[in-house]
Design an enzyme around this catalytic site. Sequence first.
Site, PDB file in Angstrom:
ATOM      1  N   PHE A  86       0.841  -1.191   0.000  1.00  0.00           N
ATOM      2  CA  PHE A  86       0.000   0.000   0.000  1.00  0.00           C
ATOM      3  C   PHE A  86       0.881   1.248   0.000  1.00  0.00           C
ATOM      4  CE2 PHE A  86      -2.477  -3.440   1.758  1.00  0.00           C
ATOM      5  CZ  PHE A  86      -3.723  -3.284   1.168  1.00  0.00           C
TER       6      PHE A  86
ATOM      7  N   VAL B 202       2.202  -1.716   4.517  1.00  0.00           N
ATOM      8  CA  VAL B 202       1.954  -0.285   4.369  1.00  0.00           C
ATOM      9  C   VAL B 202       3.304   0.420   4.316  1.00  0.00           C
ATOM     10  CG1 VAL B 202       1.084   1.728   5.626  1.00  0.00           C
ATOM     11  CG2 VAL B 202      -0.275  -0.376   5.540  1.00  0.00           C
ATOM     12  N   CYS B 203       3.515   1.235   3.315  1.00  0.00           N
ATOM     13  CA  CYS B 203       4.797   1.934   3.170  1.00  0.00           C
ATOM     14  C   CYS B 203       5.006   2.927   4.305  1.00  0.00           C
ATOM     15  CB  CYS B 203       4.838   2.707   1.852  1.00  0.00           C
ATOM     16  SG  CYS B 203       6.270   3.811   1.748  1.00  0.00           S
ATOM     17  N   ILE B 204       6.140   2.819   4.974  1.00  0.00           N
ATOM     18  CA  ILE B 204       6.372   3.661   6.153  1.00  0.00           C
ATOM     19  C   ILE B 204       6.470   5.142   5.802  1.00  0.00           C
ATOM     20  CG2 ILE B 204       8.904   3.331   6.116  1.00  0.00           C
ATOM     21  CD1 ILE B 204       8.688   3.342   9.240  1.00  0.00           C
TER      22      ILE B 204
ATOM     23  N   ALA C  82       3.104   6.416   4.957  1.00  0.00           N
ATOM     24  CA  ALA C  82       2.259   6.360   6.150  1.00  0.00           C
ATOM     25  C   ALA C  82       2.559   7.518   7.097  1.00  0.00           C
ATOM     26  CB  ALA C  82       2.455   5.023   6.870  1.00  0.00           C
TER      27      ALA C  82
END
Lengths: 127, 127, 99, 99, 130, 130
Positions: free
Chosen positions: E39, E77-79, E82
């Site tokens: 994501f 989820v891409c840090i 995010a």
Amino acid sequence: MTEESAGGIAKKFLYVNRRAPYGSIYGLESLEVVLIGAAFEQDVSLAFLGDGVFQLTKGQDTKGLEVKNFSPTFRALEDYDVTKLYVEKEALEARGLSAADLVVPVEVVSAQRMAEIMEAQDVILSF
Amino acid sequence: MTEESAGGIAKKFLYVNRRAPYGSIYGLESLEVVLIGAAFEQDVSLAFLGDGVFQLTKGQDTKGLEVKNFSPTFRALEDYDVTKLYVEKEALEARGLSAADLVVPVEVVSAQRMAEIMEAQDVILSF
Amino acid sequence: MLHTVNKSPFEHRALETCLKFARQGAAVLLIEDGVYAAARDTAVAEQVQEALKTVSIYALKPDVEARGMQNRVMDGVRLVDYGGFVDLVVEHNAVQSWL
Amino acid sequence: MLHTVNKSPFEHRALETCLKFARQGAAVLLIEDGVYAAARDTAVAEQVQEALKTVSIYALKPDVEARGMQNRVMDGVRLVDYGGFVDLVVEHNAVQSWL
Amino acid sequence: MKFGILVNEGPYTHEASDTAYQFVRAALAKGHQIYRVFFYHDGVNNGTRLTVPPQDDRNIVKRWSELAAEHKLDLVVCIAAAQRRGLMDAAEAKRNGKDAHNLAPGFRISGLGQLIEAGIQADRLVVFGD
Amino acid sequence: MKFGILVNEGPYTHEASDTAYQFVRAALAKGHQIYRVFFYHDGVNNGTRLTVPPQDDRNIVKRWSELAAEHKLDLVVCIAAAQRRGLMDAAEAKRNGKDAHNLAPGFRISGLGQLIEAGIQADRLVVFGD
């Protein structure tokens, strides 16, 4: 007048719908504003330009997408005294549609006439 | 070969950029993927189609927007061994631009050639 | 190669761009608002019919039905469900999404 | 009436639609990616020049500068800063945002 | 066959997350493997456990979580994306001095390298976005 | 003059929130009033206090909060749009049985009527979106 009984002068609100349904939520969430807004007894019109006309097409069947079909809600607008629905003639034609393909009675207007309607507004909500 | 020393066979990765900068974050976040991806020693190419060519234009000054100008980062790509930058010829022309207007040397290619480049890829990341 | 297009051809140039880069024998799958390109008798129908001479064009059925277009899909455009979408991805070496 | 356009004219039809509905004497403010329409010598420049005969066209300067276009703005398009944007809204009876 | 999936838009606003979900479900039904769902951009917003969609609507976040549990999917989820958008797990909240976290069950936060790795390891990478 | 502002997109992904912020700041500098800023669609994501943008980037949420504090701005997040997307204050979290909340200082959650009211009360309504 109804407007004055609500404690103020009615403003002319235009909701401009230019997005197809389901590809994005703008159409549905715009309609939610119209429904809430109806309680404020303003002078409300809806304009469907470009892909916005797709929101009104008959035969929408969203089971395969597992999302709610919101097109029947347009039929309820009359109960909220929202009756001025304007549809861009050229948009319908470019999309191979006519007024008979739509879920509600609308007034199909030329770009020229639509421009006049827009000019007459106090508040334009575009989604 | 570098690819095999990294413990696998290199794949051909193409990053397709089709959005103008600043109006949305896709260009910047795409570049972040390219920079991280460079460490994986794959066979990397970047394609700039349509509005994507605007990401590379010289003279960007973002002070008034209070956002970071990320166009200089394209110049750093060479240090990461990312050197295959393809730009769509027709996109440049339609936008009144030429290769001289861009911050980095690129290969300007026809749509036909770009299509061949795309066909040759294993993985296409489009933003 | 498989191309997917998810934008309405009446408001965006995504389909036009896709067709410019789709080579002979490629497959184009219309999804989401992209399925409007599959309708007969529209301002873009001729462009799509022209493209059908060199590429295969598919449209995602659940998206077609959601938009009430099930009776307006032009000849030559094939409908697939999500499983058919998966099969198309399997059959082609790579996928380019024209977002 | 003030119209704002925030989409690139090369990928979206927002500007085209705006110009169809902008009446004689209206003002059009190009913002965000919409400012690309203000450049000289592009595929849409002629369309914009034609529109200048009937409407006033402005472009938001911080957006123009961010995109490196400060030396490529066509004659007749006026640059405004955010304060100028505010003034335009004040001067016109309503605003239509062509999103 | 092994698929990698990239989701670039959040729940509800655009159809991308719906299409990706239906694609993943159909691929699993056909016996394929999902190597990873990554994501990115606004796609990270699919990973918040604080959504409360209307009763008569689908619960996009919950059905991702449930699909992940059922099929041991790796939802990443891409840090960086995010952090910009306000998605975090307990560890991230602690590190950044935040008093709350909102990551949904079945999702994990990690770096962009996980996307590249999905491109390398999967037989096909499919991108869903706006 | 009194302005109503509608923001339809979240922070960072689209420029809408930036443009709206700069517009509001310029209007205030010219002595105008901001009747209300209403956040709808993905715009509700401007109201999360859990963002951690990169050090060298603007902090979009924080500067909305600060501008609100300085000028007593009324920043309203649409409740229906917020529920779909995972934005909530303490009261909403409690009502919905959620274990966390993420609304940033200076924002409040309310209904769509607040948008209509802004249209009625303000001299001009300006929409920012994608």
